[in-house]
Design an enzyme around this catalytic site. Sequence first.
Site, PDB file in Angstrom:
ATOM      1  N   GLU A 299       0.815  -1.212   0.000  1.00 11.76           N
ATOM      2  CA  GLU A 299       0.000   0.000   0.000  1.00 11.76           C
ATOM      3  C   GLU A 299       0.854   1.271   0.000  1.00 11.76           C
ATOM      4  O   GLU A 299       0.623   2.196   0.771  1.00 11.76           O
ATOM      5  CB  GLU A 299      -0.965  -0.013   1.188  1.00 11.76           C
ATOM      6  CG  GLU A 299      -1.897  -1.215   1.166  1.00 11.76           C
ATOM      7  CD  GLU A 299      -2.953  -1.220   2.265  1.00 11.76           C
ATOM      8  OE1 GLU A 299      -2.675  -0.722   3.354  1.00 11.76           O
ATOM      9  OE2 GLU A 299      -4.055  -1.741   2.000  1.00 11.76           O
ATOM     10  N   ASP A 374      -8.567  -9.080   3.925  1.00 10.86           N
ATOM     11  CA  ASP A 374      -8.306  -7.993   4.872  1.00 10.86           C
ATOM     12  C   ASP A 374      -9.356  -7.888   5.972  1.00 10.86           C
ATOM     13  O   ASP A 374     -10.228  -7.023   5.902  1.00 10.86           O
ATOM     14  CB  ASP A 374      -8.254  -6.661   4.096  1.00 10.86           C
ATOM     15  CG  ASP A 374      -7.590  -5.563   4.902  1.00 10.86           C
ATOM     16  OD1 ASP A 374      -7.092  -5.868   5.990  1.00 10.86           O
ATOM     17  OD2 ASP A 374      -7.555  -4.419   4.420  1.00 10.86           O
ATOM     18  N   GLU A 402     -12.640  -2.376  11.813  1.00 11.48           N
ATOM     19  CA  GLU A 402     -12.587  -1.617  10.563  1.00 11.48           C
ATOM     20  C   GLU A 402     -13.687  -2.022   9.584  1.00 11.48           C
ATOM     21  O   GLU A 402     -14.288  -1.176   8.934  1.00 11.48           O
ATOM     22  CB  GLU A 402     -11.210  -1.822   9.924  1.00 11.48           C
ATOM     23  CG  GLU A 402     -11.056  -1.143   8.581  1.00 11.48           C
ATOM     24  CD  GLU A 402      -9.686  -1.366   7.951  1.00 11.48           C
ATOM     25  OE1 GLU A 402      -8.814  -1.975   8.590  1.00 11.48           O
ATOM     26  OE2 GLU A 402      -9.497  -0.908   6.803  1.00 11.48           O
TER      27      GLU A 402
END
Length: 707
Positions: A299, A374, A402
């Site tokens: 990322e 993820d 998240e």
Amino acid sequence: MAFFYPFRKSIIFQRLSQLLFVVLLFSTSTRADDGYRLWLKYDRLTKVQPILQNLQGIITPSDSPILKVAAEELQTAIKGLTGKTLAIQKTANSASIILKINPSEGVNNEGYHLSRSLGNLVISAQTEVGLLYGSFALLREIQTLQPLEKLNVTSSPKVQHRLLNHWDNNNGSIERGYAGSTLWHWFDLPDVIDPRYRDYARANASIGINGTVLNNVNASARFLTPEYLKKVAALADVFRPYGIKVYLSVFFAAPKTLGGLKTSDPLDPEVKRWWAEKTKEIYTLIPDFGGYLVKANSEGEPGPQDYNRTHADGARMLSEALMPYPQGVVMWRSFVYKADPNGDRFKEGYEEFKPLDGKFDPNVLVQVKNGPIDFQPREPFHPLFGAMPQTPLVMEFQLTQEYLGFATHLAYMAPLFKECLDSDTYAKGKGSTVAKVIDGSVHGYQKTGMAGVANTGSDRNWTGHPMGQANWYAFGRLAWNYSLSSDKIAEEWIRLTLTNDNKAVSTIQDMMLHSRETLVNYMTPLGLHHIMGNSLHYGPNPWLAKNARPDWTSVYYHKADEKGIGFDRTESSSKALGLYAPEVQKQWSLAACPPEYLLWFHHVPWTHPMPSGRILWDELCHRYYEGVAGVARLQLQWDSVKSQIDPELFTNVKGRLSIQHREALWWRDACVLYFQTLSKRPIPEGLEKPTRTLEEVKKLVDVYQIR
Ligand code: GCW
């Protein structure tokens, strides 16, 4: 007299009502529970067992920093629980809690044994830190009302490095943090020591967490400056008596940006020297420093591939710098994926790391997220587990929610953690569970670890959602002993934190145990994944088709079209299923795949028959509706325990459940209406139609994207 009487009466009345007001104020403020004390409340027990009533002292072999905090914790707790003040002494002359070092105790170097001997409660361990863990364990027995007459508990942690990972930045923000800002006051440290640091350490020690990575894996090199290292050292000093080591996430390019070198190439001798010197500087300040955590070439973060080197080359640069310090380790993350429109992100960590097995130094552990994508509400276990016999793997779970509704949704995550840990990799035949890979028993790893991305922040109750504390608690308990069941951990946490009323305990336990599956149902049933709001990762966004990278869209993952839905990862398409052992491939083959994983591995027609007897489209709708109904049940259950719960806490959770219900409906309507544009099938009989159109629901997502 007659003249004064009404006057006097009114004064007396006034005084009485003032007094009443003060009494009321006091009683509500002692009841009001802001959640700060977590599971270490130590409120007075309604019934004190005789053995506790007779205690007079706490016997400790020394007043070393660790034993001092252990004895003081016992003293404070017993005072709160029973009202008695126990004297801390060296020798016993009356009934006592006895802390005893016993080098031949049948536990490992952090384990403990609890027993009763006549009127004494005995904690014995091979080490001081074992006695600290034993002290907290004894308090847990007392708080959860276990009969002390029969006390006989032996426990040793199954993995060595049990860490929280804080994604905290030096500007005070927390990446994916939903409970306020960072706990670490970087501007005030090292001079000002917030008492909260100590409470953080107590909470962690009480559940066996023995390390903390203080800063975000998207790291700033600032943490390696002499100024910041002094701040880090100050935190390490507070945590040390609680058996907690500090670790740092490092910025791979620091030799260039901080050291002023021309390169950060891991094979460059100057770069190696820079890291060796930096490491020496750290150990001079923090002799028990735990080591480095690294996110590289992921990322946008820099890494060894910037210099055509491998992850193993990058890790070696740091492992060599750490060689002189036997306790120091490198935790190198495997969370990497390239933006390949024809690839499958599922496979990328595996393809990158599998060929490197055996190429890491013995003081390196590779840290792997529980699933291949993820931290989704449900993922199959990461295919690297079981595939790296020569490289110790650390489990990385995410406690901060998240993708599970942040701090507004109730989702007790122990069942998610257990589902992964209990999965069989078949690496060495049946029974090679992920847990046994992690604890070293499958491949004989010399180093072992488990990490949880923290859900803590500066909110008074630490985790935003009061029930989010249970995920921190469950992570610690499972890192210590993954064999504990989700329901046992939930019961413990409820009794310690909320209430000891049996009926309320079982209602809340039931809520917790159903909460994650409920959330899966209204967000991503049947193996759907990664269909949430762009970048913020909140709310539904299954129609997202364009983004900076293809694997940051939703259509990449659900692949819904007029024929069907799901990601074909079999031989006929991405072949990701082939990364698992043959037994696992079989269990997730189309013929055998349980509905929970179906769309993770298969693209199936809307009419595909499901075990329920429904066709896939109908089943999908039913699951979404069941998710919403599940939240409504949570609301009713919570209402039913009102009288047993602190009013402030009750209201807080009630409010969050009403948000969760509204948003479950949002997810349901968004997904059902969007997928309906492709399936072209009606909402099944018996399910009410959404009261809004797809266009209306799409606007709700947009609100969250406005800058
Ligand atoms: O889940 C993603 C998050 C990023 C995070 C990354 C990672 C720290 O959206 O915010 O970055 O994972 O795990 O590195």
